[in-house]
Design a protein around this motif. Structure first.
Motif, PDB file in Angstrom:
ATOM      1  N   LEU A  42     -37.964 -40.668 -31.618  1.00  0.00           N
ATOM      2  CA  LEU A  42     -38.501 -39.916 -32.845  1.00  0.00           C
ATOM      3  C   LEU A  42     -39.765 -39.737 -32.738  1.00  0.00           C
ATOM      4  O   LEU A  42     -40.171 -38.680 -33.322  1.00  0.00           O
ATOM      5  N   PHE A  43     -40.760 -40.552 -32.435  1.00  0.00           N
ATOM      6  CA  PHE A  43     -42.009 -40.463 -32.590  1.00  0.00           C
ATOM      7  C   PHE A  43     -42.545 -39.502 -31.678  1.00  0.00           C
ATOM      8  O   PHE A  43     -43.580 -38.673 -31.927  1.00  0.00           O
ATOM      9  N   ALA A  44     -42.054 -39.448 -30.481  1.00  0.00           N
ATOM     10  CA  ALA A  44     -42.546 -38.643 -29.250  1.00  0.00           C
ATOM     11  C   ALA A  44     -42.117 -37.489 -29.926  1.00  0.00           C
ATOM     12  O   ALA A  44     -42.932 -36.181 -29.917  1.00  0.00           O
ATOM     13  N   VAL A  45     -40.863 -36.931 -30.173  1.00  0.00           N
ATOM     14  CA  VAL A  45     -40.712 -35.773 -31.022  1.00  0.00           C
ATOM     15  C   VAL A  45     -41.434 -35.250 -32.070  1.00  0.00           C
ATOM     16  O   VAL A  45     -42.059 -34.281 -32.003  1.00  0.00           O
ATOM     17  N   PHE A  46     -41.815 -36.150 -32.860  1.00  0.00           N
ATOM     18  CA  PHE A  46     -42.776 -35.931 -33.993  1.00  0.00           C
ATOM     19  C   PHE A  46     -43.948 -35.400 -33.556  1.00  0.00           C
ATOM     20  O   PHE A  46     -44.732 -34.425 -33.842  1.00  0.00           O
ATOM     21  N   LEU A  47     -44.692 -35.902 -32.467  1.00  0.00           N
ATOM     22  CA  LEU A  47     -45.763 -35.726 -31.866  1.00  0.00           C
ATOM     23  C   LEU A  47     -45.957 -34.050 -31.094  1.00  0.00           C
ATOM     24  O   LEU A  47     -46.613 -33.441 -31.565  1.00  0.00           O
ATOM     25  N   VAL A  48     -44.872 -33.905 -30.597  1.00  0.00           N
ATOM     26  CA  VAL A  48     -44.637 -32.478 -30.166  1.00  0.00           C
ATOM     27  C   VAL A  48     -44.373 -31.573 -31.140  1.00  0.00           C
ATOM     28  O   VAL A  48     -45.492 -30.360 -30.979  1.00  0.00           O
ATOM     29  N   VAL A  49     -43.758 -31.657 -32.174  1.00  0.00           N
ATOM     30  CA  VAL A  49     -43.507 -30.854 -33.059  1.00  0.00           C
ATOM     31  C   VAL A  49     -44.840 -30.641 -33.909  1.00  0.00           C
ATOM     32  O   VAL A  49     -45.294 -29.505 -34.266  1.00  0.00           O
ATOM     33  N   ARG A  50     -45.541 -31.762 -34.030  1.00  0.00           N
ATOM     34  CA  ARG A  50     -46.728 -31.512 -34.722  1.00  0.00           C
ATOM     35  C   ARG A  50     -47.690 -30.686 -34.137  1.00  0.00           C
ATOM     36  O   ARG A  50     -48.581 -29.830 -34.786  1.00  0.00           O
ATOM     37  N   GLN A  51     -47.979 -30.907 -33.044  1.00  0.00           N
ATOM     38  CA  GLN A  51     -48.805 -29.985 -31.878  1.00  0.00           C
ATOM     39  C   GLN A  51     -48.211 -28.735 -32.011  1.00  0.00           C
ATOM     40  O   GLN A  51     -49.241 -27.701 -32.092  1.00  0.00           O
ATOM     41  N   LEU A  52     -47.096 -28.359 -31.610  1.00  0.00           N
ATOM     42  CA  LEU A  52     -46.464 -27.090 -31.951  1.00  0.00           C
ATOM     43  C   LEU A  52     -46.878 -26.409 -33.245  1.00  0.00           C
ATOM     44  O   LEU A  52     -47.122 -25.159 -33.275  1.00  0.00           O
ATOM     45  N   ASN A  53     -46.596 -27.046 -34.461  1.00  0.00           N
ATOM     46  CA  ASN A  53     -47.082 -26.464 -35.680  1.00  0.00           C
ATOM     47  C   ASN A  53     -48.525 -26.152 -35.838  1.00  0.00           C
ATOM     48  O   ASN A  53     -48.838 -25.227 -36.547  1.00  0.00           O
ATOM     49  N   ARG A  54     -49.558 -26.799 -35.192  1.00  0.00           N
ATOM     50  CA  ARG A  54     -50.835 -26.491 -35.260  1.00  0.00           C
ATOM     51  C   ARG A  54     -51.276 -25.422 -34.228  1.00  0.00           C
ATOM     52  O   ARG A  54     -52.137 -24.655 -34.703  1.00  0.00           O
ATOM     53  N   TRP A  55     -50.512 -25.141 -33.203  1.00  0.00           N
ATOM     54  CA  TRP A  55     -50.613 -24.086 -32.328  1.00  0.00           C
ATOM     55  C   TRP A  55     -50.324 -22.668 -33.098  1.00  0.00           C
ATOM     56  O   TRP A  55     -50.425 -21.649 -32.795  1.00  0.00           O
ATOM     57  N   LYS A  56     -49.209 -22.872 -34.061  1.00  0.00           N
ATOM     58  CA  LYS A  56     -48.410 -21.564 -34.801  1.00  0.00           C
ATOM     59  C   LYS A  56     -49.565 -21.214 -35.625  1.00  0.00           C
ATOM     60  O   LYS A  56     -50.253 -21.889 -36.485  1.00  0.00           O
ATOM     61  N   LYS A  57     -49.903 -19.713 -35.524  1.00  0.00           N
ATOM     62  CA  LYS A  57     -50.817 -19.094 -36.305  1.00  0.00           C
ATOM     63  C   LYS A  57     -49.943 -18.744 -37.761  1.00  0.00           C
ATOM     64  O   LYS A  57     -48.623 -18.388 -37.637  1.00  0.00           O
ATOM     65  N   PRO A  58     -50.551 -18.700 -38.941  1.00  0.00           N
ATOM     66  CA  PRO A  58     -49.823 -18.522 -40.057  1.00  0.00           C
ATOM     67  C   PRO A  58     -49.437 -17.269 -40.204  1.00  0.00           C
ATOM     68  O   PRO A  58     -48.375 -17.136 -40.621  1.00  0.00           O
ATOM     69  N   HIS A  59     -49.999 -15.977 -39.661  1.00  0.00           N
ATOM     70  CA  HIS A  59     -49.248 -14.758 -39.624  1.00  0.00           C
ATOM     71  C   HIS A  59     -48.170 -14.713 -38.915  1.00  0.00           C
ATOM     72  O   HIS A  59     -47.762 -13.566 -38.980  1.00  0.00           O
ATOM     73  N   GLN A  60     -47.775 -15.598 -37.991  1.00  0.00           N
ATOM     74  CA  GLN A  60     -46.692 -15.268 -37.209  1.00  0.00           C
ATOM     75  C   GLN A  60     -45.421 -15.713 -37.760  1.00  0.00           C
ATOM     76  O   GLN A  60     -44.274 -15.757 -37.413  1.00  0.00           O
ATOM     77  N   HIS A  61     -45.357 -16.355 -39.006  1.00  0.00           N
ATOM     78  CA  HIS A  61     -44.040 -16.922 -39.697  1.00  0.00           C
ATOM     79  C   HIS A  61     -43.504 -15.781 -40.056  1.00  0.00           C
ATOM     80  O   HIS A  61     -43.970 -14.865 -40.805  1.00  0.00           O
ATOM     81  N   PRO A  62     -42.149 -15.711 -39.759  1.00  0.00           N
ATOM     82  CA  PRO A  62     -41.174 -14.577 -40.128  1.00  0.00           C
ATOM     83  C   PRO A  62     -41.041 -14.464 -41.639  1.00  0.00           C
ATOM     84  O   PRO A  62     -40.749 -13.312 -41.877  1.00  0.00           O
ATOM     85  N   LEU A  63     -41.248 -15.474 -42.286  1.00  0.00           N
ATOM     86  CA  LEU A  63     -40.940 -15.522 -43.684  1.00  0.00           C
ATOM     87  C   LEU A  63     -42.318 -15.094 -44.610  1.00  0.00           C
ATOM     88  O   LEU A  63     -42.251 -15.170 -45.758  1.00  0.00           O
ATOM     89  N   ASP A  64     -43.223 -14.689 -44.083  1.00  0.00           N
ATOM     90  CA  ASP A  64     -44.477 -14.422 -44.585  1.00  0.00           C
ATOM     91  C   ASP A  64     -44.389 -13.329 -45.332  1.00  0.00           C
ATOM     92  O   ASP A  64     -45.006 -13.139 -46.593  1.00  0.00           O
ATOM     93  N   SER A  65     -43.589 -12.140 -45.038  1.00  0.00           N
ATOM     94  CA  SER A  65     -43.397 -11.066 -45.831  1.00  0.00           C
ATOM     95  C   SER A  65     -42.585 -11.526 -47.047  1.00  0.00           C
ATOM     96  O   SER A  65     -42.560 -10.612 -47.945  1.00  0.00           O
ATOM     97  N   MET A  66     -42.081 -12.535 -47.166  1.00  0.00           N
ATOM     98  CA  MET A  66     -41.123 -13.051 -48.411  1.00  0.00           C
ATOM     99  C   MET A  66     -41.771 -13.972 -49.371  1.00  0.00           C
ATOM    100  O   MET A  66     -41.267 -14.671 -50.106  1.00  0.00           O
ATOM    101  N   THR A  67     -43.306 -14.001 -49.284  1.00  0.00           N
ATOM    102  CA  THR A  67     -43.779 -14.886 -50.024  1.00  0.00           C
ATOM    103  C   THR A  67     -43.951 -14.387 -51.485  1.00  0.00           C
ATOM    104  O   THR A  67     -43.505 -13.051 -51.886  1.00  0.00           O
ATOM    105  N   LYS A  68     -43.785 -15.236 -52.480  1.00  0.00           N
ATOM    106  CA  LYS A  68     -43.537 -14.869 -53.978  1.00  0.00           C
ATOM    107  C   LYS A  68     -44.879 -14.829 -54.704  1.00  0.00           C
ATOM    108  O   LYS A  68     -45.701 -15.624 -54.492  1.00  0.00           O
ATOM    109  N   LYS A  69     -44.682 -14.151 -55.779  1.00  0.00           N
ATOM    110  CA  LYS A  69     -45.789 -14.199 -56.868  1.00  0.00           C
ATOM    111  C   LYS A  69     -45.060 -14.258 -58.176  1.00  0.00           C
ATOM    112  O   LYS A  69     -43.612 -14.300 -58.320  1.00  0.00           O
ATOM    113  N   GLU A  70     -45.980 -14.449 -59.238  1.00  0.00           N
ATOM    114  CA  GLU A  70     -45.320 -14.427 -60.693  1.00  0.00           C
ATOM    115  C   GLU A  70     -45.468 -13.019 -61.045  1.00  0.00           C
ATOM    116  O   GLU A  70     -46.516 -12.625 -61.376  1.00  0.00           O
ATOM    117  N   CYS A  71     -44.414 -12.756 -62.031  1.00  0.00           N
ATOM    118  CA  CYS A  71     -44.346 -11.425 -62.837  1.00  0.00           C
ATOM    119  C   CYS A  71     -45.399 -11.799 -64.157  1.00  0.00           C
ATOM    120  O   CYS A  71     -44.995 -12.935 -64.665  1.00  0.00           O
TER     121      CYS A  71
END
Length: 164
Positions: free
Chosen positions: A96-125
Motif C-alpha cells: 500500500l505504501f509503495a502504491v502510494f509513493l507511485v501515485v503521489r509521483q504520478l500526481n506531481r507529474w500531471k499538469k493541471p491543464h491536462q485534467h479532463p474535468l477542468d472545463s467543468m469547474t464551477k463558479k457562483e452565480c
C-alpha cells in the motif's frame, strides 16, 4: 503537506486509477514483498522476541500443544494463525505504501491543464448564489445573464421576474 498526512488521505479516498495501479503493483511486487517481509523484516523482529519464528505463532483451538504450526496442521487441529496474519498485514502495508509513493509521483507529474474535468469547474452565480459552470453566460437556475468580462460586472442583467 506532510508525507503521512498525504498517505492517510490516499488510503481514505477511492480513485479508480489509484486502485488499478495498486492492483497491478500488488501483483507485480508480490514475490518481492513476500521475500522482503519473510526474509529480511520478520527474522530480526522474531530474534528480538526471544528467537521465535513469527510465521509459527498460532493458537490451537482443541487445547492440545504442538511444537509448530506444521505439526498442528498435520494433526488436523483447528488453529488461529495470528503469526501468518501479522506477516500478511506487514506485506499489505508495504504494498500500500509503495502504491502510494507511485501515485503521489504520478500526481506531481500531471499538469493541471491536462485534467479532463477542468472545463467543468464551477463558479457562483452573483444573483442566486448557486454553483454554475465557469463557462456559463446564462445562469441555469435564475436565468441571469452573466458576462465573462470582469470590467462589465455592472452590466449584468438580473432576470426579469426579479425586476419591478
Amino acid at each position: 503537506m506532510g508525507l503521512l498526512h498525504e498517505f492517510r488521505q490516499f488510503t481514505v479516498r477511492g480513485n479508480a486509477l489509484e486502485i488499478g495501479i495498486g492492483m497491478v503493483l500488488g501483483a507485480a511486487f508480490s514475490g518481492f514483498i513476500d521475500s522482503l517481509v519473510t526474509d529480511l523484516l520478520l527474522p530480526p523482529i522474531g530474534l528480538f522476541f526471544s528467537k521465535m519464528n513469527i510465521d509459527n505463532l498460532f493458537i490451537s483451538l482443541n487445547g492440545q500443544t504442538f511444537p509448530s504450526l506444521s505439526a498442528a496442521k498435520e494433526a488436523g487441529a483447528a488453529t488461529i494463525n495470528y503469526g501468518l496474519f501479522f506477516t500478511a498485514s506487514v506485506r499489505f502495508i508495504i504494498v500500500l505504501f509503495a502504491v502510494f509513493l507511485v501515485v503521489r509521483q504520478l500526481n506531481r507529474w500531471k499538469k493541471p491543464h491536462q485534467h479532463p474535468l477542468d472545463s467543468m469547474t464551477k463558479k457562483e452565480c452573483p444573483y442566486c448564489c448557486m454553483p454554475i459552470p465557469s463557462q456559463a453566460i446564462l445562469c441555469p437556475n435564475c436565468s441571469s445573464e452573466l458576462t465573462t468580462d470582469h470590467e462589465d460586472r455592472w452590466r449584468r442583467k438580473a432576470p426579469k421576474w426579479k425586476m419591478k
